[in-house]
Design a protein around this motif. Structure first.
Motif, PDB file in Angstrom:
ATOM      1  N   LEU A  26      65.384  67.529 129.527  1.00 40.39           N
ATOM      2  CA  LEU A  26      65.227  67.020 130.899  1.00 40.39           C
ATOM      3  C   LEU A  26      65.417  68.111 131.938  1.00 40.39           C
ATOM      4  O   LEU A  26      64.901  68.028 133.053  1.00 40.39           O
ATOM      5  CB  LEU A  26      66.229  65.887 131.162  1.00 40.39           C
ATOM      6  N   LEU A  27      66.210  69.128 131.588  1.00 40.27           N
ATOM      7  CA  LEU A  27      66.436  70.260 132.499  1.00 40.27           C
ATOM      8  C   LEU A  27      66.082  71.555 131.780  1.00 40.27           C
ATOM      9  O   LEU A  27      66.264  71.668 130.559  1.00 40.27           O
ATOM     10  CB  LEU A  27      67.906  70.329 132.932  1.00 40.27           C
ATOM     11  N   VAL A  72      73.761  64.741 137.073  1.00 39.77           N
ATOM     12  CA  VAL A  72      74.918  63.889 137.349  1.00 39.77           C
ATOM     13  C   VAL A  72      75.593  63.628 136.008  1.00 39.77           C
ATOM     14  O   VAL A  72      74.914  63.363 135.007  1.00 39.77           O
ATOM     15  CB  VAL A  72      74.465  62.556 138.004  1.00 39.77           C
ATOM     16  N   ARG A  76      78.736  59.003 135.263  1.00 40.68           N
ATOM     17  CA  ARG A  76      78.657  58.746 136.709  1.00 40.68           C
ATOM     18  C   ARG A  76      77.241  58.417 137.165  1.00 40.68           C
ATOM     19  O   ARG A  76      76.996  58.283 138.368  1.00 40.68           O
ATOM     20  CB  ARG A  76      79.125  59.983 137.487  1.00 40.68           C
ATOM     21  N   ARG A  77      76.312  58.336 136.223  1.00 39.53           N
ATOM     22  CA  ARG A  77      74.927  58.061 136.641  1.00 39.53           C
ATOM     23  C   ARG A  77      74.821  56.638 137.192  1.00 39.53           C
ATOM     24  O   ARG A  77      75.591  55.753 136.837  1.00 39.53           O
ATOM     25  CB  ARG A  77      73.975  58.273 135.463  1.00 39.53           C
ATOM     26  N   GLY A  78      73.859  56.441 138.079  1.00 39.23           N
ATOM     27  CA  GLY A  78      73.619  55.111 138.628  1.00 39.23           C
ATOM     28  C   GLY A  78      74.624  54.683 139.684  1.00 39.23           C
ATOM     29  O   GLY A  78      74.705  53.514 140.033  1.00 39.23           O
ATOM     30  N   LEU A  81      75.268  59.112 143.196  1.00 39.15           N
ATOM     31  CA  LEU A  81      75.603  60.534 143.376  1.00 39.15           C
ATOM     32  C   LEU A  81      74.348  61.406 143.454  1.00 39.15           C
ATOM     33  O   LEU A  81      74.279  62.358 144.247  1.00 39.15           O
ATOM     34  CB  LEU A  81      76.506  61.032 142.241  1.00 39.15           C
ATOM     35  N   LEU A 104      60.080  69.644 140.053  1.00 37.76           N
ATOM     36  CA  LEU A 104      59.374  69.331 138.805  1.00 37.76           C
ATOM     37  C   LEU A 104      60.351  68.517 137.989  1.00 37.76           C
ATOM     38  O   LEU A 104      61.457  68.986 137.717  1.00 37.76           O
ATOM     39  CB  LEU A 104      59.007  70.608 138.048  1.00 37.76           C
ATOM     40  N   THR A 105      59.958  67.319 137.589  1.00 39.44           N
ATOM     41  CA  THR A 105      60.971  66.411 137.052  1.00 39.44           C
ATOM     42  C   THR A 105      60.412  65.433 136.035  1.00 39.44           C
ATOM     43  O   THR A 105      59.225  65.097 136.067  1.00 39.44           O
ATOM     44  CB  THR A 105      61.611  65.626 138.226  1.00 39.44           C
ATOM     45  N   ALA A 107      62.018  62.583 136.052  1.00 40.30           N
ATOM     46  CA  ALA A 107      62.510  61.359 136.693  1.00 40.30           C
ATOM     47  C   ALA A 107      61.835  61.172 138.053  1.00 40.30           C
ATOM     48  O   ALA A 107      62.510  61.093 139.083  1.00 40.30           O
ATOM     49  CB  ALA A 107      64.030  61.426 136.841  1.00 40.30           C
ATOM     50  N   GLN A 109      60.571  58.628 139.443  1.00 44.39           N
ATOM     51  CA  GLN A 109      60.932  57.383 140.150  1.00 44.39           C
ATOM     52  C   GLN A 109      62.165  57.590 141.032  1.00 44.39           C
ATOM     53  O   GLN A 109      62.263  57.012 142.117  1.00 44.39           O
ATOM     54  CB  GLN A 109      61.243  56.269 139.135  1.00 44.39           C
ATOM     55  N   PHE A 110      63.085  58.387 140.527  1.00 50.23           N
ATOM     56  CA  PHE A 110      64.282  58.698 141.314  1.00 50.23           C
ATOM     57  C   PHE A 110      63.874  59.369 142.625  1.00 50.23           C
ATOM     58  O   PHE A 110      64.345  59.001 143.713  1.00 50.23           O
ATOM     59  CB  PHE A 110      65.217  59.602 140.494  1.00 50.23           C
ATOM     60  N   ARG A 113      62.162  57.212 145.376  1.00 46.31           N
ATOM     61  CA  ARG A 113      63.096  56.412 146.187  1.00 46.31           C
ATOM     62  C   ARG A 113      63.682  57.228 147.338  1.00 46.31           C
ATOM     63  O   ARG A 113      64.261  56.669 148.269  1.00 46.31           O
ATOM     64  CB  ARG A 113      64.224  55.881 145.328  1.00 46.31           C
TER      65      ARG A 113
HETATM   66  C1  LIG Z   1      68.070  61.754 137.771  1.00 49.00           C
HETATM   67  C2  LIG Z   1      69.533  61.771 138.198  1.00 49.00           C
HETATM   68  C3  LIG Z   1      69.836  63.066 138.943  1.00 49.00           C
HETATM   69  C4  LIG Z   1      69.743  60.566 139.157  1.00 49.00           C
HETATM   70  O1  LIG Z   1      71.089  60.548 139.597  1.00 49.00           O
HETATM   71  P1  LIG Z   1      71.892  59.161 139.700  1.00 49.00           P
HETATM   72  O2  LIG Z   1      73.182  59.422 140.363  1.00 49.00           O
HETATM   73  O3  LIG Z   1      71.924  58.531 138.347  1.00 49.00           O
HETATM   74  O4  LIG Z   1      70.930  58.311 140.633  1.00 49.00           O
HETATM   75  P2  LIG Z   1      71.346  57.357 141.870  1.00 49.00           P
HETATM   76  O5  LIG Z   1      72.402  56.417 141.404  1.00 49.00           O
HETATM   77  O6  LIG Z   1      71.643  58.189 143.056  1.00 49.00           O
HETATM   78  O7  LIG Z   1      69.986  56.559 142.068  1.00 49.00           O
HETATM   79  C5  LIG Z   1      69.230  56.514 143.275  1.00 49.00           C
HETATM   80  C6  LIG Z   1      68.067  55.571 143.046  1.00 49.00           C
HETATM   81  O8  LIG Z   1      67.175  56.107 142.057  1.00 49.00           O
HETATM   82  C7  LIG Z   1      67.057  55.221 140.950  1.00 49.00           C
HETATM   83  N1  LIG Z   1      67.017  56.040 139.724  1.00 49.00           N
HETATM   84  C8  LIG Z   1      67.954  56.913 139.313  1.00 49.00           C
HETATM   85  N2  LIG Z   1      67.550  57.520 138.178  1.00 49.00           N
HETATM   86  C9  LIG Z   1      66.340  57.008 137.889  1.00 49.00           C
HETATM   87  C10 LIG Z   1      65.420  57.225 136.841  1.00 49.00           C
HETATM   88  N3  LIG Z   1      65.647  58.116 135.856  1.00 49.00           N
HETATM   89  N4  LIG Z   1      64.259  56.522 136.860  1.00 49.00           N
HETATM   90  C11 LIG Z   1      64.025  55.614 137.828  1.00 49.00           C
HETATM   91  N5  LIG Z   1      64.854  55.362 138.856  1.00 49.00           N
HETATM   92  C12 LIG Z   1      66.000  56.058 138.883  1.00 49.00           C
HETATM   93  C13 LIG Z   1      68.293  54.334 141.006  1.00 49.00           C
HETATM   94  O9  LIG Z   1      68.072  53.081 140.388  1.00 49.00           O
HETATM   95  C14 LIG Z   1      68.508  54.205 142.511  1.00 49.00           C
HETATM   96  O10 LIG Z   1      67.604  53.247 143.019  1.00 49.00           O
HETATM   97  P3  LIG Z   1      67.924  52.323 144.311  1.00 49.00           P
HETATM   98  O11 LIG Z   1      67.382  53.102 145.484  1.00 49.00           O
HETATM   99  O12 LIG Z   1      67.164  51.093 144.059  1.00 49.00           O
HETATM  100  O13 LIG Z   1      69.406  52.141 144.374  1.00 49.00           O
HETATM  101  C15 LIG Z   1      70.529  61.590 137.018  1.00 49.00           C
HETATM  102  O14 LIG Z   1      70.274  60.388 136.373  1.00 49.00           O
HETATM  103  C16 LIG Z   1      70.494  62.723 136.010  1.00 49.00           C
HETATM  104  O15 LIG Z   1      71.347  63.596 136.040  1.00 49.00           O
HETATM  105  N6  LIG Z   1      69.504  62.685 135.095  1.00 49.00           N
HETATM  106  C17 LIG Z   1      69.401  63.672 134.023  1.00 49.00           C
HETATM  107  C18 LIG Z   1      68.889  65.005 134.522  1.00 49.00           C
HETATM  108  C19 LIG Z   1      67.571  64.858 135.272  1.00 49.00           C
HETATM  109  O16 LIG Z   1      66.619  64.248 134.808  1.00 49.00           O
HETATM  110  N7  LIG Z   1      67.538  65.485 136.476  1.00 49.00           N
HETATM  111  C20 LIG Z   1      66.381  65.463 137.341  1.00 49.00           C
HETATM  112  C21 LIG Z   1      65.606  66.728 137.093  1.00 49.00           C
HETATM  113  S1  LIG Z   1      65.119  67.531 138.604  1.00 49.00           S
END
Ligand SMILES: CC(C)(COP(=O)(O)OP(=O)(O)OC[C@H]1O[C@@H](n2cnc3c(N)ncnc32)[C@H](O)[C@@H]1OP(=O)(O)O)[C@@H](O)C(=O)NCCC(=O)NCCS
Length: 168
Positions: A26-27, A72, A76-78, A81, A104-105, A107, A109-110, A113
């Motif tokens: 993922l990273l 994250v 602590r995810r979700g 943060l 570039l990700t 995720a 969907q994150f 939002r």
């Molecule tokens: C992706 C990541 C950074 C998100 O951090 P998080 O703290 O879990 O996310 P948040 O709680 O701040 O979520 C914010 C919103 O995004 C959504 N969301 C979070 N991760 C998501 C995912 N993988 N897919 C879809 N939606 C996601 C949440 O449901 C939330 O939605 P809301 O606006 O309806 O509340 C974390 O899950 C992580 O570390 N993932 C693994 C590493 C990674 O993929 N990093 C991104 C690469 S750049």
């Protein structure tokens, strides 16, 4: 919970935080040395003396920056943060009058939002030529490119003189 710029002594903890996600693909892997050399790019969230989230804003050219290495802690995810950290990195970009922030990700969907939309690497030739062109994973890369115009609303754009005052 504190959100703050990373310090050099955080590098090992950031490295450890990233490892599970590096192992899952993922990273991108970052060596401890790379993290030390680029520690000024990083912002962290600290809780009870431990780093629970970290991410970097890396300047690519005069008006584009990349969000990198966003992680994250699994427990602590979700909890918002990732959102908080990304918002802080976008604010940092704003303070430096960077016009576009991309990532570039795996995720997307994150990022949607948080106001990012899809783009393609053709729109980011700086990134493509520097990192992607020679990447061994390029033929099988499934990452999404997402981008956000920081000053999308014209009224938000700082006048050139005001911009100087924004930079810390
Ligand atoms: C992706 C990541 C950074 C998100 O951090 P998080 O703290 O879990 O996310 P948040 O709680 O701040 O979520 C914010 C919103 O995004 C959504 N969301 C979070 N991760 C998501 C995912 N993988 N897919 C879809 N939606 C996601 C949440 O449901 C939330 O939605 P809301 O606006 O309806 O509340 C974390 O899950 C992580 O570390 N993932 C693994 C590493 C990674 O993929 N990093 C991104 C690469 S750049």
């Amino acid at each position: 919970m504190t959100i703050r710029p990373a310090r050099l002594y955080d590098a090992a903890e950031i490295h450890a935080l990233m490892q599970p996600y590096v192992a899952q693909g993922l990273l991108l892997p970052r060596s401890l040395r790379y993290l030390c050399e680029n520690i000024r790019d990083f912002t962290v969230i600290e809780a009870n003396g431990r780093i629970v989230a970290s991410g970097a804003l890396h300047f690519l050219d005069e008006d584009v920056a990349e969000i990198q290495s966003l992680a994250v802690a699994p427990a602590r995810r979700g909890q918002g943060l990732g959102r908080q950290l990304t918002a802080a990195l976008v604010e940092e970009a704003k303070a430096h009058q960077v016009w576009k922030v991309f990532a570039l990700t795996h995720a997307p969907q994150f990022f949607y939002r948080l106001g990012f939309t899809d783009t393609d690497l053709g729109a980011l030739p700086q990134k493509f030529s520097r990192d992607c062109a020679a990447c061994p994973k390029r033929p099988v890369c499934r990452q999404h490119a997402v981008i956000r115009d920081i000053f999308a609303a014209e009224s938000e754009a700082p006048a050139p003189a005001a911009a100087l005052a924004l930079v810390p």
